[in-house]
Design a protein around this motif. Sequence first.
Motif, PDB file in Angstrom:
ATOM      1  N   ALA A 285      11.214 -34.233 -23.032  1.00 64.16           N
ATOM      2  CA  ALA A 285      10.726 -33.660 -24.292  1.00 64.16           C
ATOM      3  C   ALA A 285       9.349 -33.001 -24.160  1.00 64.16           C
ATOM      4  CB  ALA A 285      10.714 -34.728 -25.377  1.00 64.16           C
ATOM      5  N   PRO A 286       8.350 -33.608 -23.537  1.00 60.11           N
ATOM      6  CA  PRO A 286       7.050 -32.925 -23.424  1.00 60.11           C
ATOM      7  C   PRO A 286       7.119 -31.640 -22.609  1.00 60.11           C
ATOM      8  CG  PRO A 286       6.804 -35.251 -22.915  1.00 60.11           C
ATOM      9  CD  PRO A 286       8.262 -34.976 -23.033  1.00 60.11           C
ATOM     10  N   VAL A 287       7.954 -31.620 -21.584  1.00 59.86           N
ATOM     11  CA  VAL A 287       8.107 -30.412 -20.779  1.00 59.86           C
ATOM     12  C   VAL A 287       8.727 -29.302 -21.616  1.00 59.86           C
ATOM     13  CG1 VAL A 287       9.235 -29.454 -18.728  1.00 59.86           C
ATOM     14  CG2 VAL A 287       8.300 -31.777 -18.675  1.00 59.86           C
TER      15      VAL A 287
ATOM     16  N   LEU B 264       8.588 -28.974 -24.869  1.00 52.35           N
ATOM     17  CA  LEU B 264       7.599 -28.513 -25.847  1.00 52.35           C
ATOM     18  C   LEU B 264       6.538 -27.619 -25.204  1.00 52.35           C
ATOM     19  CD1 LEU B 264       7.123 -31.741 -27.976  1.00 52.35           C
ATOM     20  CD2 LEU B 264       8.280 -29.636 -28.639  1.00 52.35           C
ATOM     21  N   ALA B 265       6.114 -27.954 -24.000  1.00 49.50           N
ATOM     22  CA  ALA B 265       5.120 -27.129 -23.313  1.00 49.50           C
ATOM     23  C   ALA B 265       5.688 -25.754 -22.978  1.00 49.50           C
ATOM     24  CB  ALA B 265       4.641 -27.836 -22.052  1.00 49.50           C
ATOM     25  N   LEU B 266       6.933 -25.715 -22.537  1.00 53.99           N
ATOM     26  CA  LEU B 266       7.550 -24.426 -22.224  1.00 53.99           C
ATOM     27  C   LEU B 266       7.759 -23.595 -23.486  1.00 53.99           C
ATOM     28  CD1 LEU B 266      10.148 -25.430 -19.491  1.00 53.99           C
ATOM     29  CD2 LEU B 266       7.991 -24.201 -19.205  1.00 53.99           C
ATOM     30  N   ALA B 267       8.093 -24.242 -24.588  1.00 55.01           N
ATOM     31  CA  ALA B 267       8.248 -23.514 -25.845  1.00 55.01           C
ATOM     32  C   ALA B 267       6.906 -22.949 -26.302  1.00 55.01           C
ATOM     33  CB  ALA B 267       8.827 -24.428 -26.909  1.00 55.01           C
ATOM     34  N   GLY B 268       5.837 -23.695 -26.119  1.00 51.76           N
ATOM     35  CA  GLY B 268       4.509 -23.205 -26.476  1.00 51.76           C
ATOM     36  C   GLY B 268       4.075 -22.040 -25.600  1.00 51.76           C
ATOM     37  N   ALA B 269       4.350 -22.130 -24.309  1.00 52.57           N
ATOM     38  CA  ALA B 269       4.014 -21.029 -23.406  1.00 52.57           C
ATOM     39  C   ALA B 269       4.830 -19.788 -23.752  1.00 52.57           C
ATOM     40  CB  ALA B 269       4.260 -21.448 -21.959  1.00 52.57           C
ATOM     41  N   ASP B 270       6.084 -19.987 -24.110  1.00 53.92           N
ATOM     42  CA  ASP B 270       6.928 -18.864 -24.513  1.00 53.92           C
ATOM     43  C   ASP B 270       6.392 -18.211 -25.780  1.00 53.92           C
ATOM     44  OD1 ASP B 270       9.145 -17.153 -24.405  1.00 53.92           O
ATOM     45  OD2 ASP B 270      10.256 -18.428 -25.795  1.00 53.92           O
TER      46      ASP B 270
END
Length: 64
Positions: free
Chosen positions: A24-26, A28-34
């Motif tokens: 889940a944290p990974v 969320l981080a990828l969604a934020g970077a996107d």
Amino acid sequence: MKTVRWLLLVAFLIVVGLWPAALAPVTLALAGADLVLAAIPGPVLLLSAGVVWLWTRNRPTARA
């Protein structure tokens, strides 16, 4: 042999149960970077990539 099967079943259930929580944290981080990359216009990204490439290509080397 029965004990080994039980241990494998327990290990499988632990891995399957913990994998989504660990991922889940990974995600969320990828969604934020996107989201950040989508907010920056394409030409600006290309220009900054070109500037970084030229800067690293023509950077003076350190002399000892």
